[in-house]
Design a protein around this motif. Structure first.
Motif, PDB file in Angstrom:
ATOM      1  N   ILE A 188      28.977-119.587  50.616  1.00  0.00           N
ATOM      2  CA  ILE A 188      29.083-119.825  49.179  1.00  0.00           C
ATOM      3  C   ILE A 188      27.939-120.764  48.820  1.00  0.00           C
ATOM      4  N   THR A 189      27.022-120.275  48.001  1.00  0.00           N
ATOM      5  CA  THR A 189      25.859-121.073  47.638  1.00  0.00           C
ATOM      6  C   THR A 189      26.242-122.116  46.591  1.00  0.00           C
ATOM      7  N   ASP A 190      25.342-123.070  46.365  1.00  0.00           N
ATOM      8  CA  ASP A 190      25.643-124.118  45.392  1.00  0.00           C
ATOM      9  C   ASP A 190      25.743-123.578  43.967  1.00  0.00           C
ATOM     10  N   ASP A 191      25.207-122.368  43.707  1.00  0.00           N
ATOM     11  CA  ASP A 191      25.343-121.793  42.363  1.00  0.00           C
ATOM     12  C   ASP A 191      26.488-120.780  42.281  1.00  0.00           C
ATOM     13  N   GLY A 192      27.329-120.692  43.340  1.00  0.00           N
ATOM     14  CA  GLY A 192      28.531-119.871  43.294  1.00  0.00           C
ATOM     15  C   GLY A 192      28.373-118.450  43.794  1.00  0.00           C
ATOM     16  N   GLU A 193      27.167-118.064  44.224  1.00  0.00           N
ATOM     17  CA  GLU A 193      26.999-116.725  44.788  1.00  0.00           C
ATOM     18  C   GLU A 193      27.662-116.693  46.164  1.00  0.00           C
ATOM     19  N   ILE A 194      28.249-115.547  46.518  1.00  0.00           N
ATOM     20  CA  ILE A 194      28.932-115.394  47.802  1.00  0.00           C
ATOM     21  C   ILE A 194      28.175-114.352  48.627  1.00  0.00           C
ATOM     22  N   HIS A 195      27.885-114.692  49.874  1.00  0.00           N
ATOM     23  CA  HIS A 195      27.223-113.774  50.802  1.00  0.00           C
ATOM     24  C   HIS A 195      28.213-113.491  51.928  1.00  0.00           C
ATOM     25  N   VAL A 196      28.348-112.226  52.308  1.00  0.00           N
ATOM     26  CA  VAL A 196      29.216-111.866  53.434  1.00  0.00           C
ATOM     27  C   VAL A 196      28.384-111.068  54.433  1.00  0.00           C
ATOM     28  N   LYS A 197      28.266-111.619  55.636  1.00  0.00           N
ATOM     29  CA  LYS A 197      27.508-110.969  56.712  1.00  0.00           C
ATOM     30  C   LYS A 197      28.482-110.632  57.832  1.00  0.00           C
ATOM     31  N   ARG A 198      28.427-109.389  58.291  1.00  0.00           N
ATOM     32  CA  ARG A 198      29.304-108.940  59.377  1.00  0.00           C
ATOM     33  C   ARG A 198      28.434-108.248  60.414  1.00  0.00           C
ATOM     34  N   VAL A 199      28.551-108.690  61.661  1.00  0.00           N
ATOM     35  CA  VAL A 199      27.757-108.120  62.743  1.00  0.00           C
ATOM     36  C   VAL A 199      28.691-107.686  63.869  1.00  0.00           C
ATOM     37  N   ALA A 200      28.644-106.383  64.191  1.00  0.00           N
ATOM     38  CA  ALA A 200      29.420-105.832  65.306  1.00  0.00           C
ATOM     39  C   ALA A 200      28.423-105.262  66.311  1.00  0.00           C
ATOM     40  N   GLN A 201      28.086-106.051  67.312  1.00  0.00           N
ATOM     41  CA  GLN A 201      27.043-105.642  68.259  1.00  0.00           C
ATOM     42  C   GLN A 201      27.441-104.402  69.048  1.00  0.00           C
ATOM     43  N   SER A 202      28.732-104.258  69.377  1.00  0.00           N
ATOM     44  CA  SER A 202      29.155-103.127  70.192  1.00  0.00           C
ATOM     45  C   SER A 202      28.968-101.789  69.473  1.00  0.00           C
ATOM     46  N   THR A 203      28.981-101.801  68.138  1.00  0.00           N
ATOM     47  CA  THR A 203      28.799-100.558  67.383  1.00  0.00           C
ATOM     48  C   THR A 203      27.428-100.500  66.707  1.00  0.00           C
ATOM     49  N   ASN A 204      26.581-101.500  66.975  1.00  0.00           N
ATOM     50  CA  ASN A 204      25.237-101.568  66.378  1.00  0.00           C
ATOM     51  C   ASN A 204      25.264-101.520  64.854  1.00  0.00           C
ATOM     52  N   LEU A 205      26.258-102.175  64.246  1.00  0.00           N
ATOM     53  CA  LEU A 205      26.359-102.224  62.786  1.00  0.00           C
ATOM     54  C   LEU A 205      26.284-103.669  62.315  1.00  0.00           C
ATOM     55  N   ALA A 206      25.503-103.880  61.273  1.00  0.00           N
ATOM     56  CA  ALA A 206      25.423-105.200  60.654  1.00  0.00           C
ATOM     57  C   ALA A 206      25.288-104.991  59.151  1.00  0.00           C
ATOM     58  N   SER A 207      26.112-105.699  58.387  1.00  0.00           N
ATOM     59  CA  SER A 207      26.015-105.576  56.930  1.00  0.00           C
ATOM     60  C   SER A 207      25.815-106.951  56.318  1.00  0.00           C
ATOM     61  N   LEU A 208      25.103-106.958  55.206  1.00  0.00           N
ATOM     62  CA  LEU A 208      24.914-108.173  54.433  1.00  0.00           C
ATOM     63  C   LEU A 208      25.096-107.793  52.972  1.00  0.00           C
ATOM     64  N   LEU A 209      26.155-108.338  52.362  1.00  0.00           N
ATOM     65  CA  LEU A 209      26.475-108.041  50.970  1.00  0.00           C
ATOM     66  C   LEU A 209      26.478-109.332  50.165  1.00  0.00           C
ATOM     67  N   TYR A 210      26.051-109.227  48.916  1.00  0.00           N
ATOM     68  CA  TYR A 210      25.970-110.371  48.016  1.00  0.00           C
ATOM     69  C   TYR A 210      26.881-110.135  46.820  1.00  0.00           C
ATOM     70  N   PHE A 211      27.512-111.210  46.350  1.00  0.00           N
ATOM     71  CA  PHE A 211      28.441-111.112  45.226  1.00  0.00           C
ATOM     72  C   PHE A 211      28.169-112.219  44.214  1.00  0.00           C
ATOM     73  N   THR A 212      27.914-111.814  42.981  1.00  0.00           N
ATOM     74  CA  THR A 212      27.737-112.734  41.863  1.00  0.00           C
ATOM     75  C   THR A 212      28.631-112.235  40.743  1.00  0.00           C
ATOM     76  N   HIS A 213      29.475-113.101  40.225  1.00  0.00           N
ATOM     77  CA  HIS A 213      30.463-112.739  39.208  1.00  0.00           C
ATOM     78  C   HIS A 213      29.849-111.871  38.100  1.00  0.00           C
ATOM     79  N   HIS A 214      30.426-110.678  37.898  1.00  0.00           N
ATOM     80  CA  HIS A 214      30.032-109.716  36.852  1.00  0.00           C
ATOM     81  C   HIS A 214      28.589-109.229  36.971  1.00  0.00           C
TER      82      HIS A 214
END
Length: 146
Positions: free
Chosen positions: A60-86
């Motif tokens: 959660i950044t100081d300006d309220g943006e939310i970042h979600v990072k998920r890394v699953a090495q066994s399946t070679n998948l990594a996602s990075l998503l950003y969320f800003t209200h509206h």
């Protein structure tokens, strides 16, 4: 710069609606809460099949943006998503075949954190978008406590 780190219990519930099918995922894990300056980080693992796990980082950044990072090495998948209200945001999914652009539209987001005793809630309602098409509607509900 102040750096505070605490062990926390994390409960994450995700509700997904894709192609008319509703799925629910629940994750209960021990995690780590860290505050660096005004930014807040929550780190925890998601248990997967075959004793594997995926690491999840919520920032959660100081300006309220939310970042979600998920890394699953066994399946070679990594996602990075950003969320800003509206707002629309660009993110991506990294696969063994390359990077797929994934966008989000945050319909609603709310962060509540109490410092004594340390606890909090992060709620995000969003659409996941690929190639200008909504591929799913998500409700992300994270609760943590020290």
């Amino acid at each position: 710069m102040k750096n505070n780190s605490f062990d926390v219990n994390v409960e994450l519930n995700i509700e997904t609606l894709q192609s008319g099918e509703l799925t629910r995922t629940k994750i209960s894990e021990l995690g780590k809460y860290t505050q660096i300056g005004k930014a807040i980080y929550l780190r925890f693992n998601e248990s997967l099949d075959n004793n594997d796990s995926a690491s999840i980082l919520v920032k959660i950044t100081d300006d309220g943006e939310i970042h979600v990072k998920r890394v699953a090495q066994s399946t070679n998948l990594a996602s990075l998503l950003y969320f800003t209200h509206h707002q629309h945001n660009n993110g991506h999914l990294q696969t063994e075949y390359g990077t797929m652009p994934l966008d989000t539209f945050t319909k609603d987001s709310k962060v509540e954190i109490v410092s004594n005793p340390l606890s909090g809630k992060i709620n995000i309602d969003y659409d996941l978008i690929y190639d200008n098409n909504v591929i799913g509607n998500y409700k992300f509900r994270l609760i943590f406590s020290a």
